[in-house]
Design a protein around this motif. Structure first.
Motif, mmCIF file in Angstrom:
data_model
loop_
_atom_site.group_PDB
_atom_site.id
_atom_site.type_symbol
_atom_site.label_atom_id
_atom_site.label_comp_id
_atom_site.label_asym_id
_atom_site.label_seq_id
_atom_site.Cartn_x
_atom_site.Cartn_y
_atom_site.Cartn_z
ATOM 1 N N SER A 61 70.968 -0.259 -23.504
ATOM 2 C CA SER A 61 72.202 -1.141 -23.072
ATOM 3 C C SER A 61 73.037 -1.285 -24.412
ATOM 4 C CB SER A 61 71.759 -2.408 -22.822
ATOM 5 O OG SER A 61 71.021 -3.035 -23.953
ATOM 6 N N THR A 96 69.361 6.657 -16.793
ATOM 7 C CA THR A 96 69.657 5.551 -17.695
ATOM 8 C C THR A 96 70.921 5.170 -18.074
ATOM 9 O OG1 THR A 96 67.298 5.503 -18.872
ATOM 10 C CG2 THR A 96 69.037 4.429 -20.152
ATOM 11 N N GLN A 146 72.870 1.785 -16.449
ATOM 12 C CA GLN A 146 73.382 0.810 -17.524
ATOM 13 C C GLN A 146 74.842 0.551 -17.077
ATOM 14 O OE1 GLN A 146 72.074 -1.207 -19.762
ATOM 15 N NE2 GLN A 146 70.164 -0.360 -19.529
ATOM 16 N N ARG A 160 75.079 -1.765 -14.206
ATOM 17 C CA ARG A 160 74.713 -3.206 -14.451
ATOM 18 C C ARG A 160 75.974 -3.733 -15.044
ATOM 19 N NH1 ARG A 160 73.936 -5.384 -19.241
ATOM 20 N NH2 ARG A 160 74.017 -3.441 -20.246
#
Length: 232
Positions: free
Chosen positions: A148, A197, A201, A204
């Protein structure tokens, strides 16, 4: 080559350290070259025969691993200097990510010009030290930050280099809109992550209202303070 007076990066590139007379002299040994996406200007491990200023576009610096994979080790933008002056072999390939325009100089001609113009050598030293500092930050990014934090840091860096000031919101100066010159797979390769990933991210961050994703490559930063906090 056309006159440097109309150059888009005249006041930001290394030649900004030169007087108009000196710029005119430099102009005589340079030439403009246009690059299409995917076209290379410099190849890894070859003798250094040219250097260049980036005038328009975005280019990647990449190196090959022993098993044939490509690793992107850096990105250059308008006003950046590429190539290795004063001899040696090039440590990476330089390839256009977008349609690009560069101001190219033969390395030997440029070396001679730089030796005769201390202000240009000083500017080269400043750029080299700046690049060293960016490399150290990149080592921290790759070696210590979480997924992140990597994504947040990457987006902040891209926004600082790619955002057109005319796209800033008059009501919110932190609002930034830009288009990534990378595919998501390339972002993953740059950051040492998987494409899953990267996508997770970004999704999100969008769901949290930190960014918006109008298209697959377009990014809008809606909460720069929160993105900076997540970058660590």
């Amino acid at each position: 080559m056309s006159s440097c007076e109309s150059c888009l990066v005249r006041n930001r590139a290394i030649c900004s350290a030169l007087s108009q007379t000196e710029v005119n002299a430099l102009n005589t040994i340079g030439r403009h070259r246009h690059l299409e996406p995917g076209q290379s200007l410099i190849w890894e491990d070859e003798d250094s025969i040219l250097v260049a200023n980036v005038v328009e576009g975005v280019l990647k610096l990449s190196t090959g691993t022993e098993d044939g994979r490509e690793q992107i080790v850096g990105v250059v933008y308008p006003s950046d200097f590429i190539g290795r002056p004063f001899g040696g072999k090039t440590g990476h390939s330089v390839t256009a990510l977008t349609e690009s325009k560069v101001c190219v100089f033969g390395r030997r001609d440029f070396d001679e010009f730089a030796r005769n113009h201390p202000a240009l050598e000083h500017k080269l030293l400043e750029r080299t030290l700046g690049e060293l500092e960016r490399t150290r930050r990149w080592m921290l990014l790759l070696g210590r930050k979480s997924a992140s934090e990597k994504i947040a840091t990457f987006l902040l860096d891209m926004s600082e280099r790619l955002v057109d000031p005319t796209c800033q919101s008059a009501d919110d100066g932190a609002l930034s809109r830009f288009e990534l010159p990378f595919s998501r797979q390339q972002v993953a390769d740059v950051l040492g992550l998987t494409i899953e990933t990267v996508s997770r991210q970004l999704t999100r961050l969008k769901s949290e209202g930190v960014i918006d994703l109008p298209s697959r490559r377009e990014i809008v930063i809606r909460d720069r303070a929160e993105l900076s906090a997540q970058a660590g």
